[in-house]
Design an enzyme around this catalytic site. Structure first.
Site, PDB file in Angstrom:
ATOM      1  CB  SER A   1     126.462-102.454  -4.160  1.00  0.00           C
ATOM      2  OG  SER A   1     125.505-101.625  -3.523  1.00  0.00           O
ATOM      3  CG  HIS A   2     124.374-102.973   0.241  1.00  0.00           C
ATOM      4  ND1 HIS A   2     124.607-101.898  -0.585  1.00  0.00           N
ATOM      5  CD2 HIS A   2     125.068-102.721   1.381  1.00  0.00           C
ATOM      6  CE1 HIS A   2     125.379-101.025   0.023  1.00  0.00           C
ATOM      7  NE2 HIS A   2     125.672-101.503   1.214  1.00  0.00           N
TER       8      HIS A   2
ATOM      9  CD  GLU B   1     126.484 -97.111  -5.006  1.00  0.00           C
ATOM     10  OE1 GLU B   1     127.197 -96.087  -4.961  1.00  0.00           O
ATOM     11  OE2 GLU B   1     125.250 -97.094  -4.874  1.00  0.00           O
TER      12      GLU B   1
END
Length: 337
Positions: A46-47, A187
């Protein structure tokens, strides 16, 4: 779901090319790619590369200065400021780190205020880097208003993450990084993209009803703080630390100033570093802390925060990473190939 396999080096090179293609200079692109690749290395998708389209959108819109030159100044003997020049956070963090470490080791405690930056990444890399130099460290940053206050329906707080790292001489640092919301925004976005539900308590829909549908949370709904009013109090604390304290934007002010390009918010970050050797336990701090960690680990099933990421590094260094096929296509389109 189809995926594309690549090495970490290939992921880094791809990120750099995407960013430089759309206006970042080599130094800023490399700094962002370092952070994005660190997330992929630790299997925090997610990052990772998932964020590159957002970085690029902000370069294309002109919101972010892709050629930023952050500048360091002293606000007090133990307070360092980095003026971010409207650029992405990673280079500003690099520019300010040495001064923060020096002040913390000289005075026992020091703070780094980063202003006029665009933060879009995980927080653990900045605290882990400090712990590897023997310092305990906290980091805080805000976001856009995604999270409601207890009893409310209108988002006011950001997901407002916080990270903490503890040095362990001769061992890997203990590091945790968590949002004050039940889930990180990224997320929820990935769950919506992939057609998955999210846990109950992650957010509400536009009517204020609890929902497990990530699209309902993202489309006019709101996220919830973890632990109800306790997590919301921490979210408020972060707003004050990175907004009011250091003279930067609160989450709702960042939203009002934004152009809606889908990229990161403008705002600030606060990092606090402590030299454990300068406090009451002197050189004994590490052994004393290990008593706690050993007691925790003696209970079957318990692991220390950050251990999953550390294990993931062994896996990705050996096997590479898997990038969702649609994301891979998007990234290839961004570099024009």
């Amino acid at each position: 779901m189809q995926s594309v396999k690549m090495s970490l080096e290939e992921a880094h090179a791809l990120a750099v090319r995407c960013l430089m293609q759309h206006g970042a200079d080599e130094e800023n692109a490399r700094a962002v790619a370092d952070i994005v690749t660190a997330a992929e290395r630790d299997l925090c998708h997610s990052h990772g590369l998932f964020r590159i389209p957002g970085y690029v959108a902000s370069l294309k819109s002109g919101k972010v200065n892709g050629k930023a030159r952050p500048a360091v100044s002293d606000l007090a003997p133990s307070v360092v400021q980095v003026a971010g020049d409207g650029g992405f956070a990673p280079l500003a963090l690099e520019v300010g780190r040495a001064a923060l470490v020096e002040r913390a080791k000289s005075n026992g405690i020091a703070a780094l205020a980063l202003n006029d930056i665009y933060h879009f990444a995980a927080l653990w890399p900045e605290t882990e880097a400090l712990a590897e130099q023997g310092l305990a460290a906290f980091a805080f940053t805000a976001a856009f208003p995604y999270v409601v206050a207890p009893g409310g329906r209108t988002p006011i707080f950001g997901t407002n993450p916080m990270a903490f790292a503890w040095p362990r001489p001769g061992k890997h640092p203990m590091v945790f990084d968590q949002a004050s919301s039940t889930m990180a925004r990224g997320e929820i976005m990935i769950a919506a993209r992939d057609g998955h539900s999210v846990p109950y308590g992650a957010g509400i829909d536009r009517n204020g009803k609890d929902t497990t549908d990530p699209k309902a949370i993202l489309d006019g709904g709101a996220q919830l703080a973890f632990g109800g009013y306790k997590g919301a109090a921490l979210a408020m604390m972060v707003e004050l630390l990175v907004g009011a304290l250091i003279g930067d934007k609160l989450s709702f002010e960042a939203k009002a100033a934004d152009n809606g390009d889908g990229g990161p918010p403008v705002g600030g970050e606060l990092i606090i570093a402590l030299d454990p050797a300068r406090f009451g336990d002197g050189a004994g701090f590490a052994a004393h802390a290990d008593l706690l960690f050993e007691r925790m680990l003696s209970d079957d099933g318990v692991r220390l925060p950050g251990d999953r990421r550390r294990k993931a590094r062994e896996e990705t260094a050996r096997d590479g990473i898997h990038v969702q096929e649609s994301l891979s296509r998007t990234l290839q389109e961004l570099i024009g190939s």
